[in-house]
Write a protein that holds these residues in place. Structure first.
Motif, PDB file in Angstrom:
ATOM      1  N   GLY A 113     -14.071 -12.816  -3.836  1.00 21.26           N
ATOM      2  CA  GLY A 113     -13.956 -11.565  -3.089  1.00 21.26           C
ATOM      3  C   GLY A 113     -12.582 -10.935  -3.204  1.00 21.26           C
ATOM      4  N   HIS A 114     -11.610 -11.673  -3.721  1.00 23.58           N
ATOM      5  CA  HIS A 114     -10.265 -11.130  -3.938  1.00 23.58           C
ATOM      6  C   HIS A 114     -10.310 -10.274  -5.201  1.00 23.58           C
ATOM      7  CE1 HIS A 114      -5.942 -10.919  -4.538  1.00 23.58           C
ATOM      8  NE2 HIS A 114      -5.735 -11.633  -3.442  1.00 23.58           N
ATOM      9  N   PRO A 115      -9.631  -9.111  -5.216  1.00 21.40           N
ATOM     10  CA  PRO A 115      -9.669  -8.259  -6.407  1.00 21.40           C
ATOM     11  C   PRO A 115      -8.889  -8.819  -7.601  1.00 21.40           C
ATOM     12  CG  PRO A 115      -8.280  -7.275  -4.727  1.00 21.40           C
ATOM     13  CD  PRO A 115      -8.939  -8.466  -4.110  1.00 21.40           C
ATOM     14  N   GLU A 116      -8.098  -9.849  -7.368  1.00 20.73           N
ATOM     15  CA  GLU A 116      -7.373 -10.526  -8.437  1.00 20.73           C
ATOM     16  C   GLU A 116      -7.810 -11.976  -8.460  1.00 20.73           C
ATOM     17  OE1 GLU A 116      -4.403  -9.420 -10.601  1.00 20.73           O
ATOM     18  OE2 GLU A 116      -5.714  -7.703 -10.276  1.00 20.73           O
ATOM     19  N   SER A 117      -7.467 -12.658  -9.511  1.00 27.19           N
ATOM     20  CA  SER A 117      -7.759 -14.067  -9.669  1.00 27.19           C
ATOM     21  C   SER A 117      -6.449 -14.753 -10.026  1.00 27.19           C
ATOM     22  CB  SER A 117      -8.781 -14.228 -10.803  1.00 27.19           C
ATOM     23  OG  SER A 117      -8.981 -15.578 -11.114  1.00 27.19           O
ATOM     24  N   GLY A 118      -6.006 -15.715  -9.196  1.00 26.43           N
ATOM     25  CA  GLY A 118      -4.760 -16.404  -9.493  1.00 26.43           C
ATOM     26  C   GLY A 118      -4.127 -17.015  -8.261  1.00 26.43           C
ATOM     27  N   GLU A 119      -2.817 -17.220  -8.358  1.00 25.52           N
ATOM     28  CA  GLU A 119      -2.091 -17.939  -7.315  1.00 25.52           C
ATOM     29  C   GLU A 119      -0.702 -17.335  -7.149  1.00 25.52           C
ATOM     30  OE1 GLU A 119      -2.862 -22.258  -7.361  1.00 25.52           O
ATOM     31  OE2 GLU A 119      -0.665 -22.428  -7.456  1.00 25.52           O
ATOM     32  N   GLU A 120      -0.175 -17.434  -5.936  1.00 26.28           N
ATOM     33  CA  GLU A 120       1.140 -16.870  -5.646  1.00 26.28           C
ATOM     34  C   GLU A 120       1.874 -17.785  -4.674  1.00 26.28           C
ATOM     35  OE1 GLU A 120       2.818 -12.387  -4.828  1.00 26.28           O
ATOM     36  OE2 GLU A 120       0.782 -12.863  -4.188  1.00 26.28           O
ATOM     37  N   SER A 121       3.141 -18.055  -4.978  1.00 23.29           N
ATOM     38  CA  SER A 121       3.948 -18.865  -4.068  1.00 23.29           C
ATOM     39  C   SER A 121       5.061 -18.016  -3.467  1.00 23.29           C
ATOM     40  CB  SER A 121       4.536 -20.090  -4.777  1.00 23.29           C
ATOM     41  OG  SER A 121       5.467 -19.712  -5.761  1.00 23.29           O
ATOM     42  N   PHE A 122       5.393 -18.317  -2.220  1.00 22.06           N
ATOM     43  CA  PHE A 122       6.445 -17.646  -1.456  1.00 22.06           C
ATOM     44  C   PHE A 122       7.352 -18.746  -0.924  1.00 22.06           C
ATOM     45  CE2 PHE A 122       2.435 -15.409  -1.076  1.00 22.06           C
ATOM     46  CZ  PHE A 122       2.758 -14.113  -1.459  1.00 22.06           C
ATOM     47  N   LEU A 123       8.537 -18.885  -1.493  1.00 20.14           N
ATOM     48  CA  LEU A 123       9.410 -19.999  -1.135  1.00 20.14           C
ATOM     49  C   LEU A 123      10.777 -19.527  -0.688  1.00 20.14           C
ATOM     50  CD1 LEU A 123       8.585 -22.362  -4.120  1.00 20.14           C
ATOM     51  CD2 LEU A 123       7.688 -22.482  -1.791  1.00 20.14           C
TER      52      LEU A 123
END
Length: 176
Positions: A113-123
């Motif tokens: 359901g997300h318009p993108e496919s992938g991963e994101e980190s916030f550090l």
């Protein structure tokens, strides 16, 4: 050491789970790396870490955040971006959190359901010299027709959002 979620992979819409922990990032995706200084000292680090882990940084941008609690492996998050009928809700799941005294934050992966496919980190990192750094690392590719149609505009928007997060994180870290 970093913990990975034990929830099923079927809810995620990409195969490279946990890849923001490794370098290089997986091929076949757009890569984003943004790093900026937030401030100095343990108090700034702790305030910034809370702002990231409790999604206050995202909320400060005007995004609507729905979650059951602070970032932890397996926690599901929905972030609403945009306004009115142009608001898009993006479902994610926290994949990992750092397990180090001078590092805070999380990474989340995109769910169906997300318009993108992938991963994101916030550090958030506290360097030996006392400098506090904020880093966003992501890999993504379009998952629906309208993000495919937007093409090269999506990475520009992602970089802009990373800068906006940094701006708000600096304010949140300064006020504690």
């Amino acid at each position: 050491m970093t913990r990975l979620t034990s929830t099923g992979r079927d809810a995620l819409n990409y195969p490279d789970r946990g890849a923001t922990l490794r370098r290089p990032l997986p091929d076949g995706y757009h890569h984003l790396h943004h790093r900026a200084r937030v401030g100095r000292g343990r108090e700034v680090f702790e305030a910034a870490g809370r702002a990231v882990s409790e999604f206050a940084m995202h909320r400060a941008t005007g995004a609507r955040v729905r979650t059951d609690g602070p970032a932890a492996p397996g926690v599901r998050v929905e972030i609403g971006l945009g306004v009115g009928p142009l608001r898009v809700t993006v479902p994610c799941e926290v994949i990992w959190v750092p397990d180090a005294p001078d590092r805070a934050g999380f990474a989340y992966g995109t769910r169906t359901g997300h318009p993108e496919s992938g991963e994101e980190s916030f550090l958030v990192d506290l360097a030996e010299d006392g400098t506090v750094w904020f880093e966003v690392t992501a890999f993504s590719r379009p998952a629906v027709w309208y993000t495919r149609l937007a093409g090269p505009l999506v990475p520009v928007l992602q970089r802009g959002y990373a800068r906006l997060l940094t701006h708000h994180l600096r304010g949140l870290a300064a006020t504690g």
